[in-house]
Design a protein around this motif. Sequence first.
Motif, short mmCIF file in Angstrom:
data_model
loop_
_atom_site.label_atom_id
_atom_site.label_comp_id
_atom_site.label_asym_id
_atom_site.label_seq_id
_atom_site.Cartn_x
_atom_site.Cartn_y
_atom_site.Cartn_z
N CYS A 157 -15.12 4.71 2.34
CA CYS A 157 -14.08 5.59 2.88
C CYS A 157 -14.52 6.03 4.27
O CYS A 157 -15.61 5.67 4.73
N SER A 158 -13.70 6.80 4.94
CA SER A 158 -14.08 7.30 6.26
C SER A 158 -15.10 8.42 6.10
O SER A 158 -15.13 9.12 5.08
N ILE A 159 -15.94 8.58 7.11
CA ILE A 159 -16.92 9.67 7.09
C ILE A 159 -16.21 11.01 7.13
O ILE A 159 -16.70 12.02 6.59
N ASN A 160 -15.03 11.02 7.72
CA ASN A 160 -14.24 12.25 7.76
C ASN A 160 -13.88 12.73 6.35
O ASN A 160 -13.91 13.92 6.05
N LEU A 161 -13.55 11.79 5.45
CA LEU A 161 -13.23 12.15 4.07
C LEU A 161 -14.45 12.71 3.36
O LEU A 161 -14.33 13.67 2.57
N ILE A 162 -15.63 12.14 3.60
CA ILE A 162 -16.86 12.65 2.99
C ILE A 162 -17.06 14.12 3.36
O ILE A 162 -17.33 14.97 2.51
N ARG A 163 -16.93 14.40 4.65
CA ARG A 163 -17.10 15.79 5.10
C ARG A 163 -16.07 16.71 4.46
O ARG A 163 -16.36 17.85 4.10
N LYS A 164 -14.85 16.19 4.30
CA LYS A 164 -13.77 17.01 3.75
C LYS A 164 -14.03 17.38 2.30
O LYS A 164 -13.92 18.54 1.92
N ILE A 165 -14.38 16.39 1.45
CA ILE A 165 -14.53 16.69 0.03
C ILE A 165 -15.80 17.50 -0.25
O ILE A 165 -15.89 18.18 -1.27
N ASN A 207 -9.19 6.68 -6.76
CA ASN A 207 -7.91 6.67 -6.03
C ASN A 207 -7.46 8.09 -5.69
O ASN A 207 -6.85 8.32 -4.63
N ALA A 208 -7.73 9.03 -6.59
CA ALA A 208 -7.37 10.43 -6.32
C ALA A 208 -8.17 10.97 -5.13
O ALA A 208 -7.63 11.68 -4.27
N VAL A 209 -9.48 10.63 -5.08
CA VAL A 209 -10.31 11.08 -3.97
C VAL A 209 -9.83 10.47 -2.65
O VAL A 209 -9.69 11.16 -1.64
N LEU A 210 -9.56 9.17 -2.65
CA LEU A 210 -9.08 8.51 -1.44
C LEU A 210 -7.73 9.08 -0.98
O LEU A 210 -7.46 9.21 0.20
N GLY A 211 -6.88 9.40 -1.95
CA GLY A 211 -5.56 9.92 -1.62
C GLY A 211 -5.58 11.29 -0.99
O GLY A 211 -4.60 11.72 -0.36
N ALA A 212 -6.70 12.01 -1.12
CA ALA A 212 -6.78 13.38 -0.60
C ALA A 212 -7.14 13.43 0.89
O ALA A 212 -7.11 14.51 1.48
N PHE A 214 -5.71 12.64 3.75
CA PHE A 214 -4.76 13.18 4.73
C PHE A 214 -3.90 14.29 4.14
O PHE A 214 -2.85 14.62 4.69
N MET A 215 -4.33 14.85 3.01
CA MET A 215 -3.62 15.98 2.41
C MET A 215 -4.15 17.29 2.98
O MET A 215 -5.33 17.41 3.30
N SER A 216 -3.26 18.26 3.08
CA SER A 216 -3.69 19.60 3.45
C SER A 216 -4.31 20.28 2.23
O SER A 216 -4.21 19.79 1.10
N GLN A 217 -4.93 21.43 2.46
CA GLN A 217 -5.51 22.18 1.34
C GLN A 217 -4.45 22.53 0.30
O GLN A 217 -4.70 22.46 -0.91
N GLU A 218 -3.28 22.89 0.76
CA GLU A 218 -2.20 23.25 -0.16
C GLU A 218 -1.74 22.05 -0.96
O GLU A 218 -1.45 22.15 -2.16
N GLU A 219 -1.66 20.89 -0.31
CA GLU A 219 -1.24 19.68 -1.02
C GLU A 219 -2.27 19.26 -2.06
O GLU A 219 -1.93 18.79 -3.15
N ILE A 220 -3.55 19.44 -1.73
CA ILE A 220 -4.61 19.12 -2.70
C ILE A 220 -4.52 20.05 -3.91
O ILE A 220 -4.65 19.61 -5.06
N LYS A 221 -4.28 21.32 -3.66
CA LYS A 221 -4.15 22.27 -4.77
C LYS A 221 -2.95 21.92 -5.64
O LYS A 221 -3.02 22.02 -6.87
#
Length: 236
Positions: A157-165, A207-212, A214-221
């Motif tokens: 995945c992108s390094i950006n996603l790692i930092r995000k999760i 797939n759930a992790v990858l899908g998150a 470009f989601m905002s915090q509210e969309e993830i919740k």
Amino acid sequence: MKVSIGDVVLPGDYFDEISTDNAKSRVVIGPGLRKEEDHVYITKAGVLKKKNPHTYWIDSYQKRYVPSRGENVIGIVSQKAGDIFRVDIGGSTTAALSYLSFEGATKKNRPEVQVGDIIYAKLVIASKDMEPELVCIDSFGHKGRLGVLTDGFVFKCSINLIRKILSPQCPLLESLKNEWPFELAAGMNGRIWIKANSMKETIALGNAVLGAEFMSQEEIKKMSNNISATLAGHVY
């Protein structure tokens, strides 16, 4: 150009606040920053970040991994050469991992590591002038969560996603853990290892992790509130 915390920065800009902090206490300089004489220079484009008390880094969106000392990474053993394992961590060169860099390892008690194994390790040397070096123990000689990862599934995945999760503000992993038991290791080199009760659940969680991303915090919740139905929708 002189910059401040939160600014969008470019290579060549410099940040003098770190020099001021360094006179008072120990400062940790993270990815995207390099100290030369009396200035700390920006080496890649992104947003200048600070974690209290004195840790600084550049937050940027990137796919290519540049090794940085102290980061945990997920690698694949590509070769055994004498007492050294060569590990692919996604950088420009492979990293070196000594067989003594495992908990309890001695000349007579060597770790069971084979070519193709997945390794979760920490970078202890990362320099543009030297090859990266890994260890699978902490400063006290304990492995903790480091070492060979068995079974499970590895994806990029992108390094950006790692930092995000991994951010404390991201509710994703905590919500997934409450609904679906699993193990997860996230490497700062853009790789995630995940293991659940079955391959079907493992792929669904991945797939759930990858899908998150470009989601905002509210969309993830919102997704997390109905996690079972959401994960089921990722399985085919």
